[in-house]
Structures are given as C-alpha cells and as structure tokens.
Enzyme design. Sequence first.
Site, PDB file in Angstrom:
ATOM      1  N   GLU A  92      36.033  48.669  50.116  1.00  0.00           N
ATOM      2  CA  GLU A  92      37.267  49.229  50.641  1.00  0.00           C
ATOM      3  C   GLU A  92      38.261  49.513  49.518  1.00  0.00           C
ATOM      4  OE1 GLU A  92      37.125  47.112  55.004  1.00  0.00           O
ATOM      5  OE2 GLU A  92      38.458  46.283  53.506  1.00  0.00           O
ATOM      6  N   CYS A 113      32.520  38.815  46.656  1.00  0.00           N
ATOM      7  CA  CYS A 113      33.115  38.123  45.505  1.00  0.00           C
ATOM      8  C   CYS A 113      32.593  36.693  45.474  1.00  0.00           C
ATOM      9  CB  CYS A 113      34.643  38.118  45.617  1.00  0.00           C
ATOM     10  SG  CYS A 113      35.442  37.344  44.195  1.00  0.00           S
ATOM     11  N   GLU A 161      36.336  40.167  41.740  1.00  0.00           N
ATOM     12  CA  GLU A 161      37.087  39.703  40.560  1.00  0.00           C
ATOM     13  C   GLU A 161      36.759  40.685  39.424  1.00  0.00           C
ATOM     14  OE1 GLU A 161      39.223  37.141  39.171  1.00  0.00           O
ATOM     15  OE2 GLU A 161      38.820  38.411  37.437  1.00  0.00           O
ATOM     16  N   SER A 192      43.811  42.260  38.491  1.00  0.00           N
ATOM     17  CA  SER A 192      44.241  40.974  39.018  1.00  0.00           C
ATOM     18  C   SER A 192      43.100  39.980  38.821  1.00  0.00           C
ATOM     19  CB  SER A 192      44.543  41.126  40.516  1.00  0.00           C
ATOM     20  OG  SER A 192      44.841  39.880  41.068  1.00  0.00           O
ATOM     21  N   CYS A 333      46.650  42.176  51.098  1.00  0.00           N
ATOM     22  CA  CYS A 333      45.966  41.335  50.108  1.00  0.00           C
ATOM     23  C   CYS A 333      45.173  40.253  50.829  1.00  0.00           C
ATOM     24  CB  CYS A 333      46.988  40.660  49.199  1.00  0.00           C
ATOM     25  SG  CYS A 333      47.917  41.826  48.223  1.00  0.00           S
TER      26      CYS A 333
END
Length: 355
Positions: A92, A113, A161, A192, A333
């Site tokens: 996404e 992840c 990540e 990030s 988020c």
Amino acid sequence: MNLKSLSLPELEAALAPAQPSPTAVRKVFAGVFAHARPTVEAVALAPQVPRRVGDLLRAHAEMPSLKVVERRQADDGFVKYLFESPLGGRIEAVRIPIFDEKYVVCVSSQVGCALACDFCMTGKLGFQRNLQTWEILDQVMQVRAEADRRVGGVVFMGMGEPLLNYKETLRAAQILSHPAGFSISGTAITFSTAGHVPAIRRYTREGHPFRLAFSVTSAIPEKRAKVLPIEKTHPLPELIEAIREYSEARRERAMIAYVAIQGFNLGREDAEALKVAFEGIPIKVDLIDVTDPTGKYLPPTAEELSAFRDHLQILKAPIARRYSGGKEIGAACGTLAASQYGGTVLPTPVVAPPR
Ligand code: SF4
C-alpha cells in the site's frame, strides 16, 4: 534490463554496448522517470535517443508495473492505493495532501515487516520479502500520474522497515532526488526507522542527503520493549548513540517519532526519561497518535496530550503533532496491512491527470 530499477550510472553501464553519449543515457533515464514514458518503445523513440540505443532497449529492456487493485479516499483528502506486484504480494501507498500545494507519497519498502511493532498492522503480517527498486518507484509514479498537484516529497513510512531493505530503498531515493529522475529534493525524502542501529550507522557514514526519522516511542527501555521488540536487539543506549552520531555528522536536529498511546507513555516520567536520554543531542519531537484497529492501544485524550506537551517543555526542543490522516480508510500510520476499510472506493483514476 529493468529500466525502472536502474540508477543513472547503472543505466550507463547497461547501455555501454550501444556506446551512447552521456546525453543519450540521460534522455533514456529522463524518459523513464521524469517524462514517465509508458513503454520501452516510447522510451526508445524519445528525442535524442540514437537508433542503436533504441534497438538495444527493444531487445533487452523491460518496464514492469504494479497493478492498482484499489484506491480509497478519506474525507480529509488522503488516498490509499492498494497495489499488487507481478513478483507477488500486495502493498500500500498513501497520497498525503499538503495544504493545496503538493502531495507527499508514503511508500512501502517491504511486503510485511519482520519488526513486529505491537501497535502496527503491517508488523502482524510478518516479513514476506523486500521490494525491488522499481516496485518502490512505481508506487510514486502511479500516484504522480493521477495527481493534480506536484509530488514534492516521499516518506518511507509505509509497510516495512526501509533500512532493512537498504540497497533498494537507497537506490530508489537516489532516483527520486535526481534532477532527471523525479526531481524531489533530498531533504524532502525521509526514511522512518524503528531503530536498526547498524544500518543507521552505515547510513550516517555514507552521508546521504535524505533524512531519517527515529521511532523511539518511549525512552524508558522496559516500556519501549513492550511495543517495539527491536529494543531487545538494539537497546536504547545503542540507538541514542547512533542518533547522536547522525545528528553531529549532519549538524541538524534528529527527528524523534513518538507514538502517543493513552495511559502508557505520556506521563511526566516519560518526558523526563526523554530529557535524560537525549541530553546534549539536538532533537525535534513528532507526536503521532497511535491508530490501532485492534483496539489494544488507544490514542491519547486531548487533556493527556496537552499535559504531555507541557511536560515536554523541559526538552527545550521543537515539538510537533504529526497528523496521521486517512484513519477511516486504513491509511493512518500503523494501519497499512493490505486490509479493507471504509471510505470511498474511487473510480480510476483518482483525478484526471491535467498534464
Ligand atoms: S511500525 Fe514500521 S517497523 Fe514497526 S512493524 Fe510496522 S512497518 Fe515494521
């Protein structure tokens, strides 16, 4: 030869058998990224691309694309794209409106992840695979193709990540910032990280122009370990030292991302722990309300957040509250997990391209 995965020097090497001039190589590169020519044939026919280069491209080049499975628009203007890759897996991306001026695209760097942050839906998927450079760039290309404003920034804050897919994300960022690529300023591209210390140190040593944002979420190790399992592998003192090195090398404030969770990490002691941990390191703090569709973690109340902001004054650092939009479409988020939410399912395309 996947034209969407090659940096300019790599393209130059791949086209070497056709002995192109530097200008011709640049024209091919710009044809793919800056001008978004849709096919190899269209790139081969671009002005100033010599015939022998065009022939080489026709014989050996490919330009794969992600399939847009769905777009959902939230009331606040956020649009979430669900893509399917021909290499397998769904990912996404989110188109984030910045006033009426531009868009920032939040991209995914992995399918799933491995880091399993407890408040994050992507973490519940587990790690499936790293995305290739072209799969990262194609998220931006497809959003840009439907955008009625320029894309002025890219944040690697979607699924995965990014520093654990180091080579592909770095190459993607280099192409995004190249003047013949996407022309996005390096300082408007942010990775990030949940705190993978060896990768942060490598990144600092290499001196890239892009920014890092560090997900800290608590400066009390026991609390941090409850929500960020990476704390057990790369504990806070190690992470803070790496942040210090990053900040010193770049001579800028390090961005500390702090996921605000009701009744968990918003007390006076949490602010004091941040002060002790980051003593002597210039930082700015981004407060982000947790969005946890499972309901295990709740966002802070207005009073709680306001009191915490008061406590944070002891840091003498800029404090901002980052708006995490698109909640009802699962674009906020922590909620990207190729899952279905509400919102308006949009017809194709989102906005008729004006260009
Ligand atoms: S917050 Fe980021 S690092 Fe943590 S599980 Fe989710 S995608 Fe992975």
